[in-house]
Design an enzyme around this catalytic site. Structure first.
Site, PDB file in Angstrom:
ATOM      1  N   ASN A   8       9.899  41.446  73.714  1.00  0.00           N
ATOM      2  CA  ASN A   8      10.591  42.620  73.187  1.00  0.00           C
ATOM      3  C   ASN A   8      10.715  42.397  71.685  1.00  0.00           C
ATOM      4  OD1 ASN A   8      12.350  44.580  72.293  1.00  0.00           O
ATOM      5  ND2 ASN A   8      13.825  44.316  73.938  1.00  0.00           N
ATOM      6  N   ALA A  10      12.228  43.854  69.459  1.00  0.00           N
ATOM      7  CA  ALA A  10      13.555  44.109  68.898  1.00  0.00           C
ATOM      8  C   ALA A  10      14.505  42.938  69.130  1.00  0.00           C
ATOM      9  CB  ALA A  10      14.141  45.381  69.514  1.00  0.00           C
ATOM     10  N   CYS A  11      14.057  41.922  69.862  1.00  0.00           N
ATOM     11  CA  CYS A  11      14.910  40.784  70.229  1.00  0.00           C
ATOM     12  C   CYS A  11      14.570  39.576  69.360  1.00  0.00           C
ATOM     13  CB  CYS A  11      14.701  40.455  71.704  1.00  0.00           C
ATOM     14  SG  CYS A  11      15.456  38.915  72.249  1.00  0.00           S
ATOM     15  N   GLY A  12      15.564  39.032  68.658  1.00  0.00           N
ATOM     16  CA  GLY A  12      15.352  37.871  67.797  1.00  0.00           C
ATOM     17  C   GLY A  12      14.880  36.654  68.565  1.00  0.00           C
ATOM     18  N   ARG A  15      11.250  37.182  69.258  1.00  0.00           N
ATOM     19  CA  ARG A  15      10.442  37.001  68.027  1.00  0.00           C
ATOM     20  C   ARG A  15      10.319  35.525  67.665  1.00  0.00           C
ATOM     21  NH1 ARG A  15      13.719  41.306  66.358  1.00  0.00           N
ATOM     22  NH2 ARG A  15      14.901  39.903  65.003  1.00  0.00           N
TER      23      ARG A  15
END
Length: 141
Positions: A8, A10-12, A15
């Site tokens: 995802n 949008a997820c740190g 990433r």
């Protein structure tokens, strides 16, 4: 190395995990699971191979977990899987699959368990500034 990440962007944590995989010299197959969710069989297999229960693989924060009553201890694994497949935001992330195993990479450095240690050359720092690998590419405990 063949690596797949259920990601995802949008997820740190997701990433950071992706960056660690790339730091190891692998370009993984990236599956943005919110757009392309796994099949029921794939999801159940990932969870089992990661050594988790279905409940441990459900994401509560930032999801409709409570509103859907998924905290009800009487729900079966099949019912929980149904909810995760209907609303993939309920699938915790990121799951990573390599020939060395499957992990729910929370925290992101859990992915190091399924990547070859010799693949890391140099330091790695997460987005938030936390150092994960030292200057020699060794895991900081």
């Amino acid at each position: 190395m063949d690596v797949t990440i259920y990601h995802n962007p949008a997820c740190g944590t997701s990433r950071n995990t992706l960056d660690l995989i790339r730091h190891a010299g692998s370009e993984p197959t990236i599956i943005e699971y919110l757009e392309t969710p796994p099949t029921r069989e794939q999801l159940a297999t990932m969870i089992a191979n990661a050594g988790l229960t279905i409940r441990q693989a459900i994401r509560e924060k930032g999801t409709p977990y409570a509103e859907l009553g998924l905290d009800n201890p009487d729900l079966t694994d099949d019912q929980l899987l149904d909810a995760m497949l209907k609303d993939p935001i309920l699938i915790n992330r990121p799951f990573v699959i390599t020939p060395m195993g499957t992990r729910l990479a929370r925290p992101s450095e859990a992915v190091l368990d399924i990547l070859p240690a010799h693949a890391f050359n140099g330091p790695f720092t997460k987005e938030d500034g936390e150092r994960v690998l030292d200057d020699e590419g060794k895991r900081i405990v």
